[in-house]
Write a protein that holds these residues in place. Structure first.
Motif, PDB file in Angstrom:
ATOM      1  N   ILE A   1       0.842  -1.194   0.000  1.00 56.48           N
ATOM      2  CA  ILE A   1       0.000   0.000   0.000  1.00 56.48           C
ATOM      3  C   ILE A   1       0.877   1.243   0.000  1.00 56.48           C
ATOM      4  O   ILE A   1       1.666   1.449   0.930  1.00 56.48           O
ATOM      5  CB  ILE A   1      -0.931   0.034   1.229  1.00 56.48           C
ATOM      6  CG1 ILE A   1      -1.748  -1.257   1.344  1.00 56.48           C
ATOM      7  CG2 ILE A   1      -1.869   1.239   1.161  1.00 56.48           C
ATOM      8  CD1 ILE A   1      -2.611  -1.315   2.581  1.00 56.48           C
ATOM      9  N   PRO A   2       0.781   2.109  -1.007  1.00 58.84           N
ATOM     10  CA  PRO A   2       1.566   3.351  -1.006  1.00 58.84           C
ATOM     11  C   PRO A   2       1.207   4.220   0.198  1.00 58.84           C
ATOM     12  O   PRO A   2       0.067   4.213   0.673  1.00 58.84           O
ATOM     13  CB  PRO A   2       1.169   4.027  -2.321  1.00 58.84           C
ATOM     14  CG  PRO A   2       0.631   2.931  -3.177  1.00 58.84           C
ATOM     15  CD  PRO A   2      -0.019   1.962  -2.243  1.00 58.84           C
ATOM     16  N   TRP A   3       2.179   4.999   0.662  1.00 54.43           N
ATOM     17  CA  TRP A   3       1.952   5.783   1.875  1.00 54.43           C
ATOM     18  C   TRP A   3       0.791   6.762   1.713  1.00 54.43           C
ATOM     19  O   TRP A   3      -0.019   6.920   2.633  1.00 54.43           O
ATOM     20  CB  TRP A   3       3.222   6.547   2.247  1.00 54.43           C
ATOM     21  CG  TRP A   3       4.334   5.710   2.799  1.00 54.43           C
ATOM     22  CD1 TRP A   3       5.579   5.553   2.283  1.00 54.43           C
ATOM     23  CD2 TRP A   3       4.302   4.919   4.000  1.00 54.43           C
ATOM     24  NE1 TRP A   3       6.324   4.713   3.070  1.00 54.43           N
ATOM     25  CE2 TRP A   3       5.568   4.310   4.139  1.00 54.43           C
ATOM     26  CE3 TRP A   3       3.325   4.671   4.962  1.00 54.43           C
ATOM     27  CZ2 TRP A   3       5.889   3.479   5.201  1.00 54.43           C
ATOM     28  CZ3 TRP A   3       3.638   3.832   6.034  1.00 54.43           C
ATOM     29  CH2 TRP A   3       4.895   3.245   6.140  1.00 54.43           C
ATOM     30  N   ASP A   4       0.716   7.445   0.583  1.00 51.58           N
ATOM     31  CA  ASP A   4      -0.350   8.444   0.445  1.00 51.58           C
ATOM     32  C   ASP A   4      -1.724   7.793   0.482  1.00 51.58           C
ATOM     33  O   ASP A   4      -2.656   8.295   1.114  1.00 51.58           O
ATOM     34  CB  ASP A   4      -0.163   9.285  -0.820  1.00 51.58           C
ATOM     35  CG  ASP A   4      -0.049   8.457  -2.095  1.00 51.58           C
ATOM     36  OD1 ASP A   4       0.030   7.216  -2.015  1.00 51.58           O
ATOM     37  OD2 ASP A   4      -0.024   9.070  -3.184  1.00 51.58           O
ATOM     38  N   GLU A   5      -1.875   6.644  -0.162  1.00 49.16           N
ATOM     39  CA  GLU A   5      -3.156   5.940  -0.137  1.00 49.16           C
ATOM     40  C   GLU A   5      -3.461   5.394   1.253  1.00 49.16           C
ATOM     41  O   GLU A   5      -4.629   5.338   1.673  1.00 49.16           O
ATOM     42  CB  GLU A   5      -3.143   4.798  -1.157  1.00 49.16           C
ATOM     43  CG  GLU A   5      -3.033   5.253  -2.595  1.00 49.16           C
ATOM     44  CD  GLU A   5      -2.960   4.101  -3.567  1.00 49.16           C
ATOM     45  OE1 GLU A   5      -3.544   3.026  -3.278  1.00 49.16           O
ATOM     46  OE2 GLU A   5      -2.317   4.246  -4.634  1.00 49.16           O
ATOM     47  N   ALA A   6      -2.434   5.003   1.984  1.00 46.05           N
ATOM     48  CA  ALA A   6      -2.643   4.406   3.305  1.00 46.05           C
ATOM     49  C   ALA A   6      -3.290   5.378   4.278  1.00 46.05           C
ATOM     50  O   ALA A   6      -3.936   4.955   5.248  1.00 46.05           O
ATOM     51  CB  ALA A   6      -1.314   3.896   3.869  1.00 46.05           C
ATOM     52  N   THR A   7      -3.145   6.698   4.049  1.00 42.14           N
ATOM     53  CA  THR A   7      -3.804   7.653   4.941  1.00 42.14           C
ATOM     54  C   THR A   7      -5.321   7.499   4.904  1.00 42.14           C
ATOM     55  O   THR A   7      -6.007   7.889   5.849  1.00 42.14           O
ATOM     56  CB  THR A   7      -3.433   9.100   4.577  1.00 42.14           C
ATOM     57  OG1 THR A   7      -3.867   9.383   3.246  1.00 42.14           O
ATOM     58  CG2 THR A   7      -1.946   9.338   4.705  1.00 42.14           C
ATOM     59  N   LEU A   8      -5.866   6.938   3.834  1.00 38.37           N
ATOM     60  CA  LEU A   8      -7.316   6.751   3.726  1.00 38.37           C
ATOM     61  C   LEU A   8      -7.823   5.606   4.595  1.00 38.37           C
ATOM     62  O   LEU A   8      -9.037   5.443   4.767  1.00 38.37           O
ATOM     63  CB  LEU A   8      -7.708   6.490   2.260  1.00 38.37           C
ATOM     64  CG  LEU A   8      -8.062   7.699   1.399  1.00 38.37           C
ATOM     65  CD1 LEU A   8      -9.281   8.416   1.913  1.00 38.37           C
ATOM     66  CD2 LEU A   8      -6.897   8.633   1.224  1.00 38.37           C
ATOM     67  N   ILE A   9      -6.913   4.798   5.150  1.00 37.54           N
ATOM     68  CA  ILE A   9      -7.346   3.697   6.014  1.00 37.54           C
ATOM     69  C   ILE A   9      -8.091   4.237   7.228  1.00 37.54           C
ATOM     70  O   ILE A   9      -9.088   3.657   7.676  1.00 37.54           O
ATOM     71  CB  ILE A   9      -6.129   2.846   6.434  1.00 37.54           C
ATOM     72  CG1 ILE A   9      -5.639   2.018   5.242  1.00 37.54           C
ATOM     73  CG2 ILE A   9      -6.461   1.934   7.610  1.00 37.54           C
ATOM     74  CD1 ILE A   9      -4.316   1.299   5.485  1.00 37.54           C
ATOM     75  N   VAL A  10      -7.634   5.362   7.788  1.00 39.00           N
ATOM     76  CA  VAL A  10      -8.331   5.959   8.929  1.00 39.00           C
ATOM     77  C   VAL A  10      -9.737   6.395   8.525  1.00 39.00           C
ATOM     78  O   VAL A  10     -10.715   6.192   9.258  1.00 39.00           O
ATOM     79  CB  VAL A  10      -7.533   7.153   9.486  1.00 39.00           C
ATOM     80  CG1 VAL A  10      -8.232   7.762  10.693  1.00 39.00           C
ATOM     81  CG2 VAL A  10      -6.121   6.730   9.859  1.00 39.00           C
ATOM     82  N   THR A  11      -9.864   6.994   7.338  1.00 41.73           N
ATOM     83  CA  THR A  11     -11.173   7.406   6.833  1.00 41.73           C
ATOM     84  C   THR A  11     -12.074   6.194   6.636  1.00 41.73           C
ATOM     85  O   THR A  11     -13.261   6.219   6.995  1.00 41.73           O
ATOM     86  CB  THR A  11     -11.005   8.170   5.511  1.00 41.73           C
ATOM     87  OG1 THR A  11     -10.019   9.190   5.674  1.00 41.73           O
ATOM     88  CG2 THR A  11     -12.310   8.796   5.072  1.00 41.73           C
ATOM     89  N   ALA A  12     -11.517   5.146   6.058  1.00 38.33           N
ATOM     90  CA  ALA A  12     -12.292   3.919   5.884  1.00 38.33           C
ATOM     91  C   ALA A  12     -12.701   3.343   7.236  1.00 38.33           C
ATOM     92  O   ALA A  12     -13.794   2.781   7.382  1.00 38.33           O
ATOM     93  CB  ALA A  12     -11.483   2.894   5.091  1.00 38.33           C
TER      94      ALA A  12
END
Length: 354
Positions: free
Chosen positions: A149-160
């Motif tokens: 998982i790229p770092w920038d995309e991984a920030t969306l895990i909290v949103t999810a």
């Protein structure tokens, strides 16, 4: 380390702070990416929901920012749950661990909120967060993430995780239920993707065609532009054979959205409010009572919802990439904040990469 601290309203001040040291049950994380959340903008404007020792957070030296991911670089003296080098996403709230709500697993509703002497922590809200190079997290808030998982995309895990928490409080989804998501912001779009991954029939409502089309690509079965369909309730009922939806997640904060969400539901339906209302809404409680409707509110990403979101990402059932629209350096944080605030270039998720 470099950090930005909260001054007055809409004021972030660049500074240098000592790199924090992890204590018992803590890890030090080198931040690799941090996303700007609508709650960050609320804090910058109003202070709340952030608090420092039961006071507004302005001029307290607080580092805000809570949607961050990174690499574990140091362990507290008793930590064996993680290793140096682990890639991790985080939850915001640790809670105090000792109050009634924390003991029930409701740590986002900690009764000792902002009381650091009681052990409460909510990174970026009551204790230092992610607009910096390093941050300390309690191990209860840290989750390993896959290498791919790229770092920038991984920030969306909290949103999810927030979307998954909304689904949790609604009782979880049974495949075949109809869910209406109101508002195609980041949480709403993640609610679409999570609900579809869990087998729901999803209807997304909003005002921007490009956001609605993104929602369709993430799994929405139907999209409704409320500017062109003024009676959105009637359209939802048409799509549900006149009965209404089983579930609604309200992610817009619009004052009329609460009642519209109620009226979209079939009898015995459930609605979850996941957005800050811009002004106090008038709620049709008589309709709720007559139709045996249940209303819930959520705070953050509680009840281990982040871990469940990571599970969906690991299985390839959540596509996070389309939501990351803008990237900035940590030194350019004020420009990143302006981009998110003004939705410049149709910004959805603005990510800062230290």
């Amino acid at each position: 380390m470099r950090a930005w601290v909260l001054g007055g309203p809409w004021e972030l001040v660049p500074t240098e702070k000592p790199v924090p040291m992890p204590g018992s049950a803590e890890v030090l994380i080198k931040i690799q990416a941090v996303a700007i959340c609508g709650t960050d903008l609320e804090i910058l404007e109003k202070g709340l929901p952030a608090q420092v020792d039961n006071e507004l957070p302005f001029h307290k030296g607080l580092v805000i920012g809570h949607e961050y991911v990174g690499t574990v670089v140091s362990l507290g003296p008793d930590v064996d749950e993680f290793q140096v080098g682990d890639r991790v996403a985080v939850e915001v709230h640790a809670g105090c661990g000792r109050c009634e709500r924390c003991r029930q697993g409701m740590y986002t509703s900690c009764l000792n909120y902002s009381r650091r002497e009681k052990g409460h922590r909510a990174n970026g809200l009551t204790t230092d967060g992610g607009f910096a190079e390093y941050v300390v997290n309690h191990v209860n808030t840290v989750h390993k993430i896959p290498e791919h998982i790229p770092w920038d995309e991984a920030t969306l895990i909290v949103t999810a995780g927030t979307a998954m928490y909304a689904i949790d409080v609604l009782g979880g989804l049974v495949a075949g239920d109809t869910l209406v998501v109101v508002g195609p912001g980041p949480i709403g779009l993640m609610a679409v993707a999570c609900a579809k991954a869990l087998g729901a029939r999803v209807i997304l409502t909003g005002t921007r065609d490009n956001r609605l089309e993104l929602g369709r690509s993430l799994g929405a079965d139907y999209v409704i532009n409320v500017k062109r369909q003024p009676d959105v309730v009637e359209e939802v009922r048409r799509l549900t054979n006149g009965f209404g939806a089983d579930l609604v997640i309200e992610c817009s904060g619009a004052p009329n959205a609460v009642n519209e969400g109620l009226w979209m539901l079939k009898r015995g339906g459930r609605i979850c409010l996941a957005a800050f209302s811009h002004e106090p809404p008038v709620v049709d409680t008589a309709y709720m009572v007559r139709n045996n409707i249940y209303m819930y509110g959520i705070r953050g990403e509680g009840q281990m919802a982040v871990r469940r979101a990571i599970g969906l990402v690991e299985q390839g059932r959540l596509n996070l990439k389309p939501l990351v629209t803008h990237r900035f350096r940590l030194d350019d944080l004020p420009q990143a904040i302006r981009t998110a605030r003004e939705r410049a270039g149709d910004a959805i998720k603005v990510v800062v990469l230290p």
